[in-house]
Structures are given as C-alpha cells and as structure tokens.
Enzyme design. Sequence first.
Site, short mmCIF file in Angstrom:
data_model
loop_
_atom_site.label_atom_id
_atom_site.label_comp_id
_atom_site.label_asym_id
_atom_site.label_seq_id
_atom_site.Cartn_x
_atom_site.Cartn_y
_atom_site.Cartn_z
N CYS A 58 -3.12 1.66 6.49
CA CYS A 58 -3.28 1.11 7.84
C CYS A 58 -3.93 2.17 8.71
O CYS A 58 -4.87 1.91 9.43
CB CYS A 58 -1.93 0.70 8.40
SG CYS A 58 -0.72 2.01 8.38
N GLU A 89 3.98 -3.88 12.71
CA GLU A 89 3.03 -2.80 12.39
C GLU A 89 1.91 -3.45 11.59
O GLU A 89 2.09 -3.75 10.41
CB GLU A 89 3.72 -1.71 11.55
CG GLU A 89 4.87 -1.01 12.24
CD GLU A 89 4.44 -0.05 13.34
OE1 GLU A 89 3.22 0.10 13.57
OE2 GLU A 89 5.32 0.53 13.98
N GLU A 118 7.85 2.90 15.15
CA GLU A 118 8.61 3.46 14.04
C GLU A 118 8.49 4.98 14.16
O GLU A 118 7.62 5.48 14.88
CB GLU A 118 8.06 2.97 12.70
CG GLU A 118 8.20 1.47 12.55
CD GLU A 118 7.96 0.93 11.14
OE1 GLU A 118 7.17 1.53 10.39
OE2 GLU A 118 8.56 -0.10 10.81
N ASN A 131 0.81 -1.23 0.00
CA ASN A 131 0.00 0.00 0.00
C ASN A 131 0.84 1.27 0.00
O ASN A 131 0.49 2.25 -0.66
CB ASN A 131 -1.05 -0.03 1.11
CG ASN A 131 -0.48 -0.20 2.49
OD1 ASN A 131 0.66 -0.62 2.66
ND2 ASN A 131 -1.26 0.12 3.49
#
Length: 487
Positions: free
Chosen positions: A288, A254, A466, A156
């Site tokens: 996400c 993640e 992150e 994505n």
Amino acid sequence: MTVVESSTEHGMFVDGGFVAGDGLEWTQIRDPATGDEVGKAPQAGAAEAELAVQAAAAAFPAWAEKPAAARGEVLRAAAERVHEEVEPLALLLTREQGKPLREARLELARFVHTIEHYAGLAKAIRGGYVPALDERAHGLILRRPLGVVVAVVPWNFPTTLLANKLGPALLVGNTVVAKPAETTPLTTLRIAALMHEAGVPAGVFNVVTGKGSELGPLLVRHPLVRKVAFTGSTPVGREVMALAAEGTKRLTLELGGSDPMIICADADLDGAVSAASVGRFFNCGQACLAVKRLYVEETVADEVVEKLVGKAGRLRVGPGTQEGVTLGPLHTAGQREAIEEQLADALERGGELLHGGKRPEGEPYDAGFFYEPTLVLEPARDAKVATEEVFGPVLPIWRVSGLDEAIDLANGSPFGLGSSIFTRDLDSATLAAERLEAGYTWINSPQKIYDELPFGGVGESGFGKEHGIEALDYYTDLKSVVVKRGA
Ligand code: NAP
Ligand code: MG
C-alpha cells in the site's frame, strides 16, 4: 465440527483450537513462484462465522476485566513465542505469498515488534478526571474496550497488517475474529495457535478462512461485532463501509495508495534513488505504501534515471525461497495482468520504456507469476499509472520544473497514503510536509513505518489510524461519569 491438526492443512482457529466445518469446501493454497500446493484451508460459511463471533463474544468479559498489565504480559509472551518460530513461519509466508525469504523474515520481525510495542503500552492506557464540574460534582472519563473486533487483512503483508490490529485491539481488552485473504491464511493460522499456546485465552483471537466476498459480509454484519478494522482495496473498503453502516459500527479503513516521491535538484541523489528503488520494488511492488509515482526536477532527471536503471538491473528475480533473490513473483495471475494492462496504457500514451516491461522467460520463471522490474518515463500525466494504484514492480517517472509543479502533480491523485521528498533545503522540505495531502511524509528517508507514529491515509486511502499510542483510540470508547457528593 472436526478437529484438524496438520500444520499446513489447517482448519480455522476458533476458541483455542483448529476446527473445520463438516462438509465445507477447502481452498488449495498455491506457491505463486511454482504453482505447488502449500496447504489447504476451509471455506467458512455462516455457521463458522457464527461460531467464531460467539467464541469471541464469550471470551470478551473475562479478557476485558483482566488488569491491563496482565494482558500486556500475555501479549509479550505471545510475541516471544512467535519470535522463536520465525524461521519456519518465514518459509511458510514466502511459500504462500511469494516474497523473498529475507522480506518474510523482516515481515515477521515487524509482527513481533508491533505486538511487543503494544504490550509495552499496557500501563499507558488512561481515562480522565475533571474536577469541580459543578458544586460537589466531578467527572470521570472511562476508556473502555468495544467488544468483538473483526480484522480483515489482505495478502500482501498478511502478518504485519494483522499485528497492527491485533496489538491495540487485544491490549485494551477487545477480542478479535480475523479474516485473512483467501490466498494467504496459513501463516496467520499458525500464529494464532502459537499465541494461544503462549497464553492468549481461548476465544480471544480467532481466525476464520474463506472467500472475502462471502465471509466478509457475514462477519461485518454480525450484530455482536462492534468494530471492523479493514485493510484492502478502496472498492471493497467502500462496500465494507456500507455494511458497517447498517449496524452503526466503528470502522477503520486502510485502503489503496499511489504515493508520490519528489526528488529535488539539490537532493542526495544516491539516497533518493535507493529509497525510490526499495520503495517501489519491495514485496514486488505490492505494498500500500510504495513509491508509485516519481517526480524529478528536470535538471537532475537524466542522472536519476541512469542510477535507477542501474538499480533495477541489479535486482534478482526468482522464487522467494532461493538465496539472493530480491524480487519474487507477483501474488496472482490477475495481479500480473493488471500491471501489464497499466504498462501497455502508459506506453501507448507516450511513455518511454527504460527497463523491464515483460515477463522473464525460461526456468524457473515459466511456472510462476514473475515480472521484470520496470521503469517508464513520461507517460501522459493522466495515464492509468498516474490515476490508478499500480500494485506491482512498475515505476513511472516524470520530469518537473520545480517544487510547486511537483506538489501539484503529487496531490493530483484521489489517494493520500504516503509521500516523500528528497531535498537538502529546509524550506522545500517543510513546505512539502505541509502541503502534501497524505497521512505520512518522509523527508530524505525511505518509506519506513514506525510503531511509534500513527499511520493512516486521507481521501480514498481511507480513515482511522494504526500504530502509535493513537491507535488505542480506535479500539476504545470514552464514557463520561458524573459523581455528585452529598451536601
Ligand atoms: P481486497 O480485494 O480489498 O481484499 C482485502 C481483504 O478483504 C481480503 O481479506 C479479502 O478477502 C477481503 N474481502 C473481499 N471482499 C470482501 C467483502 N465484500 N467484505 C469484507 N471483506 C472482503 O484487497 P486486495 O486487492 O486483495 O489487497 C490489496 C489492496 O490493499 C491494495 O489496494 C492495497 O493498497 C491495499 N492495502 C492497504 C494498506 C493500508 O494500510 N492502507 C495496506 C496493505 C494493502 P479475499 O482475499 O478472500 O477476497
Ligand atoms: Mg481481492
């Protein structure tokens, strides 16, 4: 191994050059808007995984021993080189991924920004010193790189999700083997070559291509790999966690999300609707972090719905390469089928279709995986659109009586990635920030990621951070040293 040079028929990028394992099958990379072939990439097997990990392991000692400032300089030069090539890279990204060109440019600008951000942190890497531990003894806390890091990235946001791993991992002295999604390897391969050209030494950043289900486990299990940084779906994340456990490896996950947005009656409704629309329809809903559930205080619900329908109606669906397009195709046929099924369930379970809800027809839509921006009001609160991650341009909306109900519903999801609230009341905003179970809460702001702030989910959205200087903790180990002086 054969050396491959063409720009869209890349081999893998290993040890400073493009290579293709002899006799491997090649995957055709197809444009989701047209079905046209964009390029090809080989399907690596065990031998290629071995080669890449060995190259990364061999490059590690020299890279780790460089002064941090020198590594920072290399990263800065690499970011600059990518920046110079943003236009051709953006076009390649749009063609392999589907997103509008404007969004591809934004994505690449984020890649550059993140790498530069970490380059700028080179002089901030610190250990510690503890005086007088004992008589004539003091302690040192060394911060050390881990070794070979495997970075697994989905389709994505192929480049920014790579930068989030590459920046901190390389800055502190690790070397990296990246595994892009099978359907989006081309931009990543090109970036690896550009970064090498700009001074990233051979073996420090390698890219292997192929099927995640085969190549992923080979990389994750490899005994020389010390850390796995994975971005992707929750089910695959769980598999990766089990594989990493076999070798007691460090892990960042993640994973998926189902971010709630709450709009209170006192909010700036135009600002809220604009954030909801961008938050849901950016990247054709395949993010996400995306507004995936909207809870609106009932007294303003009709007004919010009307404004949202207006926004959705102004989106331009079409191939990402076409000027003015704001909603590209979904990435694959499977993605489109998944949201169609979720929407059908929402409509069966009481939802009212306010906008969209189908594939657009005719030219140029029939050739790609297009879907109209879709709004659905009040499906059952346990419909699939509420309980599953919706990875496409479908926004479910529910009316709520007030903030308490909104927060309860918002927290009624196994995911916990992002969340947002629009209100002018400081107490409501503060309460929401404290009570929403998520890694991020935006107050009166679109869901935008900042390199300065740590990002990462809770619950089924994974763990580890992150972004931020905090990300460095996830790519280093602390070692304690005691120094005792003579009498
Ligand atoms: P996915 O199926 O989990 O794939 C992600 C990556 O893992 C791909 O590179 C895939 O390769 C690879 N992979 C597949 N099986 C593997 C295995 N057994 N071992 C190791 N790697 C394996 O994810 P997706 O559905 O394509 O991507 C969308 C998901 O990512 C959504 O759930 C989204 O929310 C999540 N996401 C999370 C974040 C975040 O920061 N939290 C950001 C973006 C996306 P192949 O493509 O070759 O199968
Ligand atoms: Mg997948």
